[in-house]
Design an enzyme around this catalytic site. Structure first.
Site, short mmCIF file in Angstrom:
data_model
loop_
_atom_site.label_atom_id
_atom_site.label_comp_id
_atom_site.label_asym_id
_atom_site.label_seq_id
_atom_site.Cartn_x
_atom_site.Cartn_y
_atom_site.Cartn_z
N HIS A 240 -9.89 1.82 3.05
CA HIS A 240 -8.89 2.75 3.20
C HIS A 240 -9.38 4.19 2.81
O HIS A 240 -10.08 4.26 2.03
CB HIS A 240 -7.68 2.33 2.14
CG HIS A 240 -6.69 3.08 2.30
ND1 HIS A 240 -6.30 4.28 2.07
CD2 HIS A 240 -5.55 2.68 2.77
CE1 HIS A 240 -5.27 4.66 2.39
NE2 HIS A 240 -4.52 3.77 2.76
N CYS A 278 -5.92 4.47 8.49
CA CYS A 278 -4.74 5.23 7.82
C CYS A 278 -4.30 6.37 8.38
O CYS A 278 -4.71 7.56 7.69
CB CYS A 278 -4.79 5.24 6.02
SG CYS A 278 -3.25 5.63 5.46
N HIS A 305 -2.61 1.53 9.56
CA HIS A 305 -1.48 2.01 8.70
C HIS A 305 -0.99 3.15 9.44
O HIS A 305 -1.62 4.21 9.84
CB HIS A 305 -1.87 2.52 7.50
CG HIS A 305 -2.13 1.86 6.13
ND1 HIS A 305 -2.68 1.92 5.07
CD2 HIS A 305 -2.43 0.25 6.18
CE1 HIS A 305 -2.88 1.00 4.34
NE2 HIS A 305 -2.65 -0.28 5.11
N HIS A 349 4.24 4.22 4.07
CA HIS A 349 5.44 5.01 3.37
C HIS A 349 6.46 5.42 4.27
O HIS A 349 5.89 5.78 5.35
CB HIS A 349 4.84 6.17 2.59
CG HIS A 349 3.54 6.06 1.83
ND1 HIS A 349 2.58 7.05 1.56
CD2 HIS A 349 3.03 4.86 1.42
CE1 HIS A 349 1.53 6.42 0.80
NE2 HIS A 349 2.13 4.97 0.56
N TYR A 365 7.48 3.00 -0.83
CA TYR A 365 7.83 1.55 -0.10
C TYR A 365 9.26 1.10 -0.15
O TYR A 365 9.57 0.16 -0.67
CB TYR A 365 6.98 0.39 -0.97
CG TYR A 365 5.40 0.80 -0.51
CD1 TYR A 365 4.78 0.24 0.55
CD2 TYR A 365 5.03 1.48 -1.19
CE1 TYR A 365 3.31 0.55 1.10
CE2 TYR A 365 3.29 1.74 -1.19
CZ TYR A 365 2.74 1.31 0.11
OH TYR A 365 1.48 1.33 0.51
#
Ligand code: DNO
Length: 399
Positions: A240, A278, A305, A349, A365
């Site tokens: 990540h 991400c 993501h 998010h 979340y």
């Protein structure tokens, strides 16, 4: 892409039957009850995998199989911990779970200063305010020479804040930066820990003398050690990016930009050594052109993501709508759909809205906010697929 959702296990207030109703296909989760560094057994993995399957869903991605600090800073027990990591990987592979998201961020997994920053329409989003972060660093953590890392403009704001912040404001800052964002990601500091600031200072001290070059070497060492197991069991490791993608608190960070990504991919040139793309984390650095990065690294991306951010001139940033901000999600969908329509993707998010506020969800979340974002992404994907001639079956009747 496969529509996945980060689910925090059986204690998550958002249940698998709820997720099934909103079109989720794959689950992203972890054995959250296993302490960092311990082996994930076949029994435990199978139990959770089968539980997920009993809802008509599949466990698509592990997020995260945490890499212990000692592996990151190169401590005495790193070889033992890497051995445990390899056993966990092999066990996951045997159970049919092959995509593993992890990170190599020292001490702090991700950072925000405000977890409910109001939006004009009554919802709220995550926010990183540079001056508040600098205040935390200089006045709460009192890190040596911290002030050298910030601009004079930011330091002027820190001085102003220092006169105004109450002990309660300081506690809130500590809660946001090192507790609430960290506990649920198997982080180093948990809710209820006494004196979190002291624990945090001790953790920072572990990295004394570890610079960017050394941290890179430690990541390479880790990757080289685990690659044979990854090859044997077809484990797609995907790191990540650092969130935010910059040096913070004097700690080295090594997955922040194109040069960094290129470095770790080339250091271990094996397809099992890959990236979690991400979009949100990468977009929070004004130096990153997110679409360009996606084009360059799509063939080593194993997990996506989707979220976006707006970046302000002083380096502060706020999480944006999935249609706005710097990430250009439509274009990213185009790139990744073309590359591999089966790539697991989760919305990341999203805002808190319509009652999410009282539910105690983990920071970022929410249920309604993420459900809305998933619907938006699903819509963008349907249009892109039509454009590209990718066939995806949508149920004729609901469900
Ligand atoms: C926060 C996430 C991170 C991320 C981990 C992966 O919401 O972006 O916690 O999942 O760093 O290891």
């Amino acid at each position: 892409m496969e529509k996945t959702w980060r689910w925090f296990g059986k204690n998550d207030k958002i249940t698998l039957s709820m997720l099934r109703q909103i079109g989720v296909e794959g689950i992203v989760t972890a054995l959250h009850d296993v302490p960092n560094g311990e082996i994930w057994t076949v029994e435990k993995i199978t139990e959770l995998r089968d539980y997920i399957a009993s809802f008509g869903l599949r466990w698509s991605v592990v997020e995260s199989l945490p890499v212990c600090e000692s592996i990151k800073y190169g401590g005495k027990d790193r070889d033992r911990l890497i051995e445990n990591y390899k056993v966990s990987l092999a066990n996951l592979g045997k159970c049919g779970i092959h995509t593993i998201c992890y990170n190599f961020m020292p001490v702090l997994d991700w950072a925000r200063t405000d977890l409910a920053n109001p939006n004009p329409n009554g919802t709220s989003s995550l926010y990183f305010n540079m001056a508040e972060f600098a205040y935390f660093d200089c006045c709460i953590l009192k890190r040596e020479h911290a002030e050298d890392d910030y601009t004079p403009e930011i330091m002027a704001q820190v001085k102003e804040k220092a006169g105004k912040m109450t002990p309660q404001d300081d506690d809130r800052m500590v809660e946001n930066i090192i507790i609430k964002t960290q506990g649920f990601v198997n982080g180093n500091i948990k809710e209820g820990d006494l004196n979190p600031v002291r624990i945090f200072r001790d953790l920072l001290a572990l990295y004394k003398g570890i610079d960017k070059t050394q941290l890179r070497e430690n990541m390479k060492y880790f990757l080289k050690e685990i690659m044979p197991v990854c090859n044997e069991y077809d484990m797609r490791m995907c790191v990540h990016p650092d969130d935010p993608p910059m040096q913070i608190l004097g700690l080295p960070r090594i997955v922040c930009n194109e040069e960094d990504i290129r470095w770790f991919l080339d250091a271990v040139p094996d397809v099992h050594n890959g990236l979690t793309f991400c979009a949100g984390s990468l977009s929070a650095g004004a130096h990153n052109d997110v679409v360009d990065l996606a084009r360059k690294f799509k063939d080593r991306t194993h997990f996506v993501h989707l979220r976006s951010t707006c970046v302000f001139p002083d380096g502060s940033f706020k999480e944006a709508s999935h249609f706005g901000g710097r990430a250009n999600i439509i274009e990213l969908i185009r790139i990744f759909e073309q590359e591999n329509p089966a790539l697991p993707m989760r919305v990341d998010h999203a805002p808190m809205m319509l009652g999410d506020e009282d539910k105690g969800y983990n920071a970022g979340y929410s249920f309604h906010g993420r459900m809305m974002a998933l619907g938006q992404v699903e819509g963008m994907m349907a249009v892109v697929d039509r454009e590209l001639g990718i066939e995806r079956s949508y149920p004729v009747t609901v469900g």
